[in-house]
Scaffold this active site. Structure first.
Site, mmCIF file in Angstrom:
data_model
loop_
_atom_site.group_PDB
_atom_site.id
_atom_site.type_symbol
_atom_site.label_atom_id
_atom_site.label_comp_id
_atom_site.label_asym_id
_atom_site.label_seq_id
_atom_site.Cartn_x
_atom_site.Cartn_y
_atom_site.Cartn_z
ATOM 1 N N ASN A 72 15.938 -17.068 -18.246
ATOM 2 C CA ASN A 72 14.474 -17.071 -18.348
ATOM 3 C C ASN A 72 14.027 -15.938 -19.269
ATOM 4 O OD1 ASN A 72 11.679 -17.492 -17.781
ATOM 5 N ND2 ASN A 72 11.766 -15.857 -16.284
ATOM 6 N N GLU A 73 13.516 -14.866 -18.700
ATOM 7 C CA GLU A 73 13.055 -13.764 -19.565
ATOM 8 C C GLU A 73 14.156 -12.717 -19.679
ATOM 9 O OE1 GLU A 73 9.395 -12.367 -17.875
ATOM 10 O OE2 GLU A 73 8.201 -13.687 -19.142
ATOM 11 N N GLU A 117 6.791 -23.408 -11.501
ATOM 12 C CA GLU A 117 7.616 -22.422 -10.797
ATOM 13 C C GLU A 117 7.118 -22.328 -9.367
ATOM 14 O OE1 GLU A 117 7.694 -18.418 -12.419
ATOM 15 O OE2 GLU A 117 9.373 -17.914 -11.091
ATOM 16 N N CYS A 136 10.922 -16.324 -13.250
ATOM 17 C CA CYS A 136 11.766 -15.292 -12.638
ATOM 18 C C CYS A 136 12.535 -15.814 -11.441
ATOM 19 C CB CYS A 136 10.908 -14.114 -12.216
ATOM 20 S SG CYS A 136 10.146 -13.270 -13.607
HETATM 21 O O1 AHR Z 1 4.653 -17.071 -14.710
HETATM 22 C C1 AHR Z 1 4.940 -16.002 -13.861
HETATM 23 C C2 AHR Z 1 6.120 -15.177 -14.346
HETATM 24 O O2 AHR Z 1 5.826 -14.587 -15.570
HETATM 25 C C3 AHR Z 1 7.379 -15.952 -14.629
HETATM 26 O O3 AHR Z 1 8.137 -16.138 -13.499
HETATM 27 C C4 AHR Z 1 8.103 -15.085 -15.599
HETATM 28 O O4 AHR Z 1 8.916 -15.811 -16.470
HETATM 29 C C5 AHR Z 1 7.004 -14.318 -16.284
HETATM 30 O O5 AHR Z 1 7.246 -12.962 -16.251
#
Ligand code: AHR
Length: 648
Positions: free
Chosen positions: A365-366, A40, A234
């Site tokens: 994602n989350e 990321e 994120c």
């Molecule tokens: O790894 C950092 C963050 O942690 C990522 O962007 C997210 O998916 C999680 O909350």
């Protein structure tokens, strides 16, 4: 403390622990994707990190157009930021420089990403887009300046013509310097329009112009990851929908990739990084290429019509979801499509006529809640109609337990989800206590992707959170449980992957770097050891007929590698005392053969690696010739040991 394996000589007498390994009774296949990496753009992971561009804000598109730049021998009236949005909507701004007769050369000095790391003897490519007035002969000189103010590289470009053109020149750097900067000098009177000012080292990964930092990619390649998940995290969601990751803005010519603010820019009060943007020089084409280079399956994650629920939680009305779904469909065409399709053609034009063989994709994602499931179903139906073989990775939210998790985990399993992504950012005790987490998961249902995990020595993202040995060792213990349950867990990756020592936002992170160097944390070595010793089939290893998951702080998993015909045992001693262990190998007749033991250990649970001491904790290998079916291992306190045993 050394780890010794003794076959004939029982130097330490009777074993404390007797393990049985039944080589002839495979439990389940281990997917080639089992151990991977998750990239990321956080902590300056892309711009200022993996993407080797040295100029920050090369196209003046940061919110403050001259952020990262300083005007030398001039004032703001000499440097005007102009906007040509109708002509160039994705990259509208450029700098307009005026040099009057008799005026000293004007300089635009770029500070780089916390300065620039440059190396003696390495070639650098200086390029820019420029135009001047009709009849004008302009002269631009690029000067690489060391921390002490001396010139350590130099090259000039003659500029002529009223149309935008790209100019490029190369030079060698005369001195290694971790804190250099670069000045673009406008040397002759007249007016200059400039954009896309770029400085790239030539020693990139595979020597690709405009490519990636070689040392950082090498660290990934050394892990032999089974997959690479990208680009987030994120960052996929964005703080709001306008700020979400849109892959189409990251492909094609780099001057047409629309710069946006990085969502980690001011996320954390403890580490505001207002100069953090995304140039997308590392975009989806480059991600696919990277995956191919390091032999990893690509796993792109796309926005599901929901922005980060910790931030704006903006959600697209289902009636407007069409463009989002189309983006997903087009991405598959970009990766796999024939050259006569719109997006396949673009891939070919960018240099990759062959498909990238995309097999799976993450939707969201989350994300959580019923609104996620509604959108997920729309995506899944539409994509499966056109691409029935694509597998989906679905979100189970942000936490490995609790109402949100239980709701999604239940519903996704009812929906026969292919792969469910679980995230755990927890303290080391949680990791130790959860080595049995998957022992009772259903074997025939959805698979699990442990998509983001890292043991936390302090609060998530805190400056005091450390990549120490206690965390890494607890992850190793937990990972034995992942491997033992390869029937359920098909993929796993640590998170986050990269962090710039001077520009991070989140801790802990797998690999740390500055502008010249990089090192793997103890957690990196744990990941690497599991990955390069993956094996193909899990076989039972038991202690008193039970799996080895915390008895006397011991954790173990065993597998065979059918390609090399070896048995591989991963053994964690999470206690502070050495243990004497005996392994009885059943179901195989071993003749003579090599046993390789790799140990990762430290007496000090607080020990970390650093740029100064990158190998304070690092694997040590020993080879032995050893016969027979009975092996003895003394496992050092606080150690991970990987034993590779030639079977025949
Ligand atoms: O790894 C950092 C963050 O942690 C990522 O962007 C997210 O998916 C999680 O909350």
């Amino acid at each position: 403390m050394t780890v010794t394996i003794l076959s004939a000589v029982f130097g330490w007498g009777i074993a404390q622990n007797k393990f049985v390994v039944d080589v002839a009774k495979p439990i389940s296949k281990i997917q080639p994707t089992m151990w991977g990496v998750f990239f990321e753009d956080i902590n300056f992971g892309a711009d200022g990190g993996l993407y080797a561009e040295l100029i920050k804000n090369r196209s003046f598109e940061f919110i403050k157009p001259l952020m990262g730049w300083e005007v030398l021998n001039g004032n703001n009236e000499d440097v005007l930021i102009l906007n040509r949005v109708r002509e160039n909507p994705k990259n509208p701004r450029f700098a307009h420089i005026s040099i009057k007769q008799g005026q000293k050369p004007l300089g635009l000095s770029n500070e780089g990403f916390r300065a620039m790391g440059v190396k003696q003897g390495v070639g650098y490519s200086f390029s820019l887009q420029a135009r001047v007035k009709s009849g004008q002969k302009g002269m631009i000189r690029g000067e690489l300046v060391g921390a002490d103010g001396s010139t350590i590289g130099n090259a000039s470009l003659e500029i002529a013509g009223t149309d935008w053109k790209t100019y490029k020149v190369e030079f060698k750097c005369s001195k290694t310097d971790p804190k250099a900067h670069f000045i673009v000098w406008f040397e002759k009177e007249g007016t200059y329009d400039v954009d896309m000012i770029s400085l790239f080292p030539q020693d990139t990964w595979k020597g690709r112009p405009g490519g990636l930092r070689r040392d950082l990619v090498q660290l990934l390649a050394d892990m032999k990851p089974g997959f690479i998940r990208f680009p987030g995290g994120c960052i996929v969601e964005g703080r709001n929908l306008a700020n979400r990751y849109q892959w189409k803005n990251t492909v094609g010519p780099i001057d047409q990739r629309q710069v946006i603010m990085n969502r980690w820019n001011t996320e954390f009060a403890h580490k505001p990084t207002p100069d953090y943007f995304q140039s997308f020089g590392l975009g989806f084409y480059e991600y696919f290429q990277l995956a191919e280079d390091i032999g990893a399956e690509p796993l792109p994650i796309i926005n599901c019509g929901m922005a980060c629920q910790f931030n704006s939680a903006e959600t697209v009305d289902t009636s407007d979801l069409g463009t989002y779904v189309q983006d997903a469909l087009d991405l598959i065409e970009f990766a796999n499509g024939e050259l006569n399709t719109k997006w396949g053609r673009l891939r070919g034009k960018m240099g990759h006529a062959a498909p990238f063989h995309l097999k799976m994709m993450g939707i969201g994602n989350e994300n959580w809640g019923p609104q996620y499931l509604t959108r997920l179903k729309i995506f899944t139906d539409a994509i499966h109609e056109k691409y029935p073989h694509i597998k989906f990775v679905n979100s189970s939210g942000t936490d490995p337990s609790g109402d949100r998790f239980d709701f999604l985990n239940t519903r996704l399993r009812e929906m026969h989800a292919d792969i469910i992504d679980e995230h755990y950012y927890r303290n080391p005790s949680w990791f130790l206590a959860n080595a049995r987490r998957y022992d009772n998961y259903p074997r025939n249902g959805s698979k699990v992707f442990a998509g983001e995990y890292a043991a936390q020595s302090d609060k998530i993202a805190s400056p005091d959170n450390k990549n120490n040995w206690e965390c890494a060792l607890s992850e190793a213990a937990f990972m034995t449980g992942l491997e033992r349950n390869a029937a359920v867990v098909s993929m796993a990756s640590y998170a986050p992957l990269f962090a710039h020592i001077d520009a991070w936002q989140w801790t802990p992170d797998l690999i740390w770097f500055d502008n010249l160097k990089a090192y793997g944390t103890p957690n990196y070595y744990v990941q690497k050891l599991f990955s390069i010793n993956k094996g193909t089939e899990v076989v039972p290893i038991t202690l008193n007929s039970d799996v080895v998951a915390g008895q006397d702080s011991l954790y173990a998993t065993a597998c065979v590698d059918e390609h090399t015909n070896e048995l591989i045992i991963k053994f964690v001693n999470a206690s502070g005392v050495a243990t004497q262990n005996e392994f009885d190998l059943k179901g195989v007749t071993r003749g003579s053969g090599v046993v390789t033991i790799t140990t990762l250990k430290s007496d000090n649970l607080n020990q970390c690696n650093s740029l100064e001491h990158p190998d304070a904790i690092a694997p040590v290998n020993q080879d032995f010739n050893q016969n027979g079916n009975n092996l003895k291992l003394e496992a050092a306190p606080y150690s991970l040991t990987v034993i590779r045993i030639a079977l025949k």
